[in-house]
Design an enzyme around this catalytic site. Structure first.
Site, PDB file in Angstrom:
ATOM      1  N   GLY A 106       0.819  -1.214   0.000  1.00  0.00           N
ATOM      2  CA  GLY A 106       0.000   0.000   0.000  1.00  0.00           C
ATOM      3  C   GLY A 106       0.847   1.256   0.000  1.00  0.00           C
ATOM      4  O   GLY A 106       2.045   1.220   0.241  1.00  0.00           O
ATOM      5  N   GLY A 107       0.186   2.377  -0.285  1.00  0.00           N
ATOM      6  CA  GLY A 107       0.878   3.672  -0.266  1.00  0.00           C
ATOM      7  C   GLY A 107       1.043   4.231  -1.658  1.00  0.00           C
ATOM      8  O   GLY A 107       0.538   3.682  -2.635  1.00  0.00           O
ATOM      9  N   TYR A 163       9.469  10.249  -3.093  1.00  0.00           N
ATOM     10  CA  TYR A 163       9.019   8.851  -3.022  1.00  0.00           C
ATOM     11  C   TYR A 163      10.174   7.949  -2.546  1.00  0.00           C
ATOM     12  O   TYR A 163       9.992   7.117  -1.643  1.00  0.00           O
ATOM     13  CB  TYR A 163       8.530   8.455  -4.418  1.00  0.00           C
ATOM     14  CG  TYR A 163       8.350   6.987  -4.663  1.00  0.00           C
ATOM     15  CD1 TYR A 163       7.363   6.268  -4.000  1.00  0.00           C
ATOM     16  CD2 TYR A 163       9.157   6.315  -5.586  1.00  0.00           C
ATOM     17  CE1 TYR A 163       7.193   4.911  -4.244  1.00  0.00           C
ATOM     18  CE2 TYR A 163       8.987   4.966  -5.836  1.00  0.00           C
ATOM     19  CZ  TYR A 163       8.013   4.271  -5.164  1.00  0.00           C
ATOM     20  OH  TYR A 163       7.840   2.929  -5.406  1.00  0.00           O
TER      21      TYR A 163
HETATM   22  C1  15L Z   1       8.824   2.169  -8.870  1.00  0.00           C
HETATM   23  O1  15L Z   1       9.159   2.168  -7.681  1.00  0.00           O
HETATM   24  C2  15L Z   1       7.447   2.515  -9.271  1.00  0.00           C
HETATM   25  O2  15L Z   1       6.486   2.065  -8.327  1.00  0.00           O
HETATM   26  C3  15L Z   1       7.107   1.994 -10.643  1.00  0.00           C
HETATM   27  O3  15L Z   1       5.936   2.659 -11.084  1.00  0.00           O
HETATM   28  C4  15L Z   1       8.246   2.195 -11.654  1.00  0.00           C
HETATM   29  O4  15L Z   1       8.419   3.562 -11.902  1.00  0.00           O
HETATM   30  C5  15L Z   1       9.503   1.582 -11.109  1.00  0.00           C
HETATM   31  O5  15L Z   1       9.786   2.059  -9.824  1.00  0.00           O
HETATM   32  C6  15L Z   1      10.739   1.815 -12.021  1.00  0.00           C
HETATM   33  O6  15L Z   1      11.760   2.291 -11.514  1.00  0.00           O
HETATM   34  O7  15L Z   1      10.678   1.484 -13.180  1.00  0.00           O
END
Ligand code: 15L
Length: 274
Positions: free
Chosen positions: A70-71, A134
């Site tokens: 989640g999140g 993030y």
């Molecule tokens: C992630 O952490 C994301 O949740 C995903 O949407 C992609 O962007 C992935 O990394 C990535 O680095 O390709």
């Protein structure tokens, strides 16, 4: 693990794992802000807002292990990241402790270390180099996980997920692709392996161009079945459609590194050699 809770059940990873997990964990409880539109009759679901501790405690009741997907799963405004991933991440571990949950598998991300250059091979013990708000929230989640493992005895596994999906989408993803069935293997290790105290794995399949040393996952039995090079032509054809991105193409985190990067490309340096 008898009863497993999966948060983020309506998200991209959750939607795929909802189909793969029930044969392994038949007593699976799903949670998200809202129920998935296609929720089946046999699926159990409880809604919860991760930012609300009482709601998080309610979904952890009677649960043995948690898969926390989640999140917020991409870069976003600080307040969204704060509520979902920082407050939500803390609430999840604290509610797990209060309710006597034994294991938590935390969906971390490659963006916790996205500012390592692509030619620099890294293990799971490197200093965090988040490439986004993030990414910072994922570093935070790993830190809370370590605290709850060391102080409260929760068995915690953080999976720095690369790119989850049926096939690698471009050149960068040939290095970091994660096949859904391979993520299931990593989750099972986190939930069931007897030796888990606090572990960090990279969530990547068998990728010949990998930037990551993932030996600990292999020591604990990980045997990925996905091989990114099998999709090389597709990935390179997709890459040819993309514009060059001097910052994103240099660092492991890709566009997460170039977004909001302030101007001067002379700052693209191999600081890892300093
Ligand atoms: C992630 O952490 C994301 O949740 C995903 O949407 C992609 O962007 C992935 O990394 C990535 O680095 O390709």
């Amino acid at each position: 693990m008898p009863r497993v809770l999966m948060t983020g059940a309506a998200g991209g990873i959750g939607t795929s794992l909802r189909k793969l997990l029930p044969p392994i964990y038949p007593d699976l409880l799903l949670s998200d802000l809202k129920a998935p539109a296609d929720l089946g009759k046999d699926e159990k679901f409880k809604a919860a807002d991760l930012a609300d501790m009482a709601q998080v405690e309610a979904i952890c009741e009677g649960v043995d292990g948690i898969l926390h997907f989640g999140g917020y799963s991409v870069e976003g405004p600080w307040d969204s990241i704060l509520q979902s991933n920082i407050i939500g991440g803390y609430n999840l571990f604290e509610a797990a402790r209060k309710k006597g949950v034994k294991r938590v598998v935390f969906a971390s991300s490659n963006h916790a270390v996205g500012f390592y250059p692509r030619h620099h091979r890294i293990g799971t013990d490197v200093t965090a180099r988040p490439d986004s708000r993030y990414g910072v929230s994922k570093v935070f989640g790993e830190a809370v996980g370590a605290l709850y493992a060391d102080k409260h005895g929760l068995g915690v596994t953080c999976i720095r997920i690369g790119n989850f999906g049926e096939k690698p989408l471009d050149h960068r993803r040939l290095s970091i692709w994660l096949k859904p069935e391979d993520l299931v293997q990593l989750c099972c290790i986190g939930l069931d392996h007897p030796d888990i105290h606090f572990e960090i794995f990279y969530g990547a399949s068998y990728n010949e161009r990998a930037w990551w040393d993932n030996h600990r996952a292999y020591e604990l039995g990980y045997r990925p079945t996905g091989r990114a090079e099998d999709f090389r032509e597709h990935a390179m054809a997709e890459q040819a459609k993309l514009k060059p991105d001097p910052v994103g193409d240099y660092y492991q985190g890709g566009t997460f590194c170039s977004m909001e990067f302030d101007g001067d490309e002379s700052r693209i340096v191999d600081w890892s050699k300093r």
